[in-house]
Design a protein around this motif. Structure first.
Motif, PDB file in Angstrom:
ATOM      1  N   TRP A 197     -31.521  42.312   1.280  1.00 13.87           N
ATOM      2  CA  TRP A 197     -30.935  43.554   0.795  1.00 13.87           C
ATOM      3  C   TRP A 197     -29.611  43.295   0.082  1.00 13.87           C
ATOM      4  CZ3 TRP A 197     -31.582  48.350  -0.610  1.00 13.87           C
ATOM      5  CH2 TRP A 197     -30.500  49.230  -0.647  1.00 13.87           C
ATOM      6  N   GLN A 198     -28.814  42.397   0.599  1.00 17.05           N
ATOM      7  CA  GLN A 198     -27.511  42.135   0.000  1.00 17.05           C
ATOM      8  C   GLN A 198     -27.638  41.440  -1.355  1.00 17.05           C
ATOM      9  OE1 GLN A 198     -24.983  40.076   2.760  1.00 17.05           O
ATOM     10  NE2 GLN A 198     -24.986  41.735   4.255  1.00 17.05           N
ATOM     11  N   GLN A 199     -28.636  40.574  -1.499  1.00 12.23           N
ATOM     12  CA  GLN A 199     -28.746  39.787  -2.715  1.00 12.23           C
ATOM     13  C   GLN A 199     -29.454  40.512  -3.850  1.00 12.23           C
ATOM     14  OE1 GLN A 199     -27.184  36.910  -3.261  1.00 12.23           O
ATOM     15  NE2 GLN A 199     -26.309  37.269  -1.236  1.00 12.23           N
TER      16      GLN A 199
ATOM     17  N   GLU B  43     -28.060  46.207   8.061  1.00 11.24           N
ATOM     18  CA  GLU B  43     -26.911  45.348   8.335  1.00 11.24           C
ATOM     19  C   GLU B  43     -27.374  43.897   8.435  1.00 11.24           C
ATOM     20  OE1 GLU B  43     -24.792  46.645  11.751  1.00 11.24           O
ATOM     21  OE2 GLU B  43     -24.492  48.693  11.022  1.00 11.24           O
ATOM     22  N   ASN B  44     -26.555  43.004   7.881  1.00 10.81           N
ATOM     23  CA  ASN B  44     -26.830  41.564   7.968  1.00 10.81           C
ATOM     24  C   ASN B  44     -28.220  41.222   7.449  1.00 10.81           C
ATOM     25  OD1 ASN B  44     -24.281  41.192   9.264  1.00 10.81           O
ATOM     26  ND2 ASN B  44     -25.224  41.838  11.191  1.00 10.81           N
ATOM     27  N   ASP B  45     -28.612  41.849   6.367  1.00 10.53           N
ATOM     28  CA  ASP B  45     -29.915  41.613   5.757  1.00 10.53           C
ATOM     29  C   ASP B  45     -29.689  40.906   4.427  1.00 10.53           C
ATOM     30  OD1 ASP B  45     -32.268  41.936   4.153  1.00 10.53           O
ATOM     31  OD2 ASP B  45     -32.963  43.473   5.534  1.00 10.53           O
ATOM     32  N   ASP B  46     -29.958  39.604   4.394  1.00 13.03           N
ATOM     33  CA  ASP B  46     -29.680  38.817   3.196  1.00 13.03           C
ATOM     34  C   ASP B  46     -30.457  39.305   1.980  1.00 13.03           C
ATOM     35  OD1 ASP B  46     -27.882  37.239   4.534  1.00 13.03           O
ATOM     36  OD2 ASP B  46     -29.314  35.632   4.950  1.00 13.03           O
TER      37      ASP B  46
ATOM     38  N   HIS C 165     -22.877  45.449  -2.541  1.00 12.62           N
ATOM     39  CA  HIS C 165     -23.464  44.212  -3.073  1.00 12.62           C
ATOM     40  C   HIS C 165     -24.419  44.507  -4.238  1.00 12.62           C
ATOM     41  CE1 HIS C 165     -21.859  42.102   0.440  1.00 12.62           C
ATOM     42  NE2 HIS C 165     -22.466  42.973   1.207  1.00 12.62           N
TER      43      HIS C 165
END
Length: 309
Positions: free
Chosen positions: A129-131, A124-127, A149
């Motif tokens: 991982w999201q990008q 959660e809230n891991d930039d 994402h």
């Protein structure tokens, strides 16, 4: 321009040559981004990477391949390429913390490959991982459902048979409709192993039967696959004759009224037809190369026509 199709290839000689020739002929649409799992740090691989950089065409290269022992390039040319925007550094990961290994690459676009048997909790809230682009095997039902994402579904659409002769009973098969539904399914893109399949082998052999595999779009734009198989399959002799038998069936289909040239014609099919006319046999690697080129060319054209310039 959105990248959509990520064909997964193993970096063997004729697969690399297929990409090189498509790129040289401007037949590889920008929406098609090859993913290469290298098997050897060959001069052909380096040449292909340089050509993709020169064309500004994106390519993803796995840095920790699984199918073969591999030592990545360590020279000035490739190290410079790795800083280019067209080069997408890619890694297999078993847990989210493995993303740290990609931090050494300056390209902001990075990719991870997640196999069907990998399990971990969604961060959660891991930039990072999201990008990152996430290429996830569709068999990994837990992660393919929960990841968000930039998720790309990796599907093995090629139904592999034990023997080439077995394809003769399955001449025309469904291949995939992921290109039609990936967005409504919540994915950023789709991926497959083209007409090769996920199974990897580094050993050549003399086949008793020759099979040529050609995908095509049907009237509803589903992707189907034709298998053209030789007839004289009792032993391994005369591979050129076996190839000619299979090729004759392909050309008959290509020249029939049933063939939709607007959707399915390609430079590769024209090359197959010319080989048949000239009674030319250059080895089964050429047939593999042309089958891949045909798939990538018509898929790129489909995506271009469907999603616009």
């Amino acid at each position: 321009m959105a990248k959509m199709y990520y064909p997964y290839l193993r970096g063997k000689q004729f697969e690399l040559i297929a990409l090189r020739e498509l790129l040289e002929s401007d037949l590889l649409d920008e929406r098609v981004v090859p993913v290469i799992e290298p098997v050897k740090a060959s001069s052909t691989l380096q040449t292909v990477l340089v050509q993709f950089q020169q064309k500004g065409h994106s390519i993803a290269v796995i840095q920790n391949p699984k199918v073969a022992p591999y030592q990545p390039f360590n020279n000035a040319v490739v190290n410079e390429l790795k800083r280019d925007a067209a080069f997408i550094p890619t890694m297999f990961i078993d847990q989210v913390s493995d993303l740290a290994a990609l931090a050494d690459y300056t390209n902001p676009r990075k990719m991870v490959v997640i196999s069907k048997d990998v399990r971990f909790e969604m961060p959660e809230n891991d930039d990072a991982w999201q990008q990152v682009l996430k290429l996830i095997a569709v068999d990994n039902t837990r992660l393919i459902r929960r990841a968000t994402h930039h998720v790309i579904e990796l599907d093995d659409s090629f139904a592999k048979e034990d023997r080439n002769a077995d394809y003769a009973d399955k001449v025309d098969q469904f291949f995939s409709d992921n290109h039609l539904h990936f967005q409504e399914d919540g994915f950023s893109g789709f991926s497959d192993y083209s007409v090769i399949g996920s199974e990897y082998t580094d050993k050549g052999f003399a086949p008793m039967a020759v099979a040529i595999h050609i995908v095509y779009f049907d009237a509803a734009d589903n992707l189907r696959i034709m298998h053209f198989v030789s007839d004289s399959n009792s032993d391994i002799t005369d591979p050129a004759g076996k190839f000619s038998e299979a090729l004759g069936k392909l050309v008959a289909w290509y020249e029939s009224d049933d063939f939709d040239h607007q959707k399915n014609d390609s430079h590769a099919l024209a090359a197959f037809s010319a080989m048949y006319t000239l009674k030319q046999y250059s080895g089964l690697g050429i047939a593999k190369k042309l089958s891949i080129q045909h798939h990538l060319e018509i898929m790129g054209r489909f995506l271009h026509n469907r999603y616009g310039a």
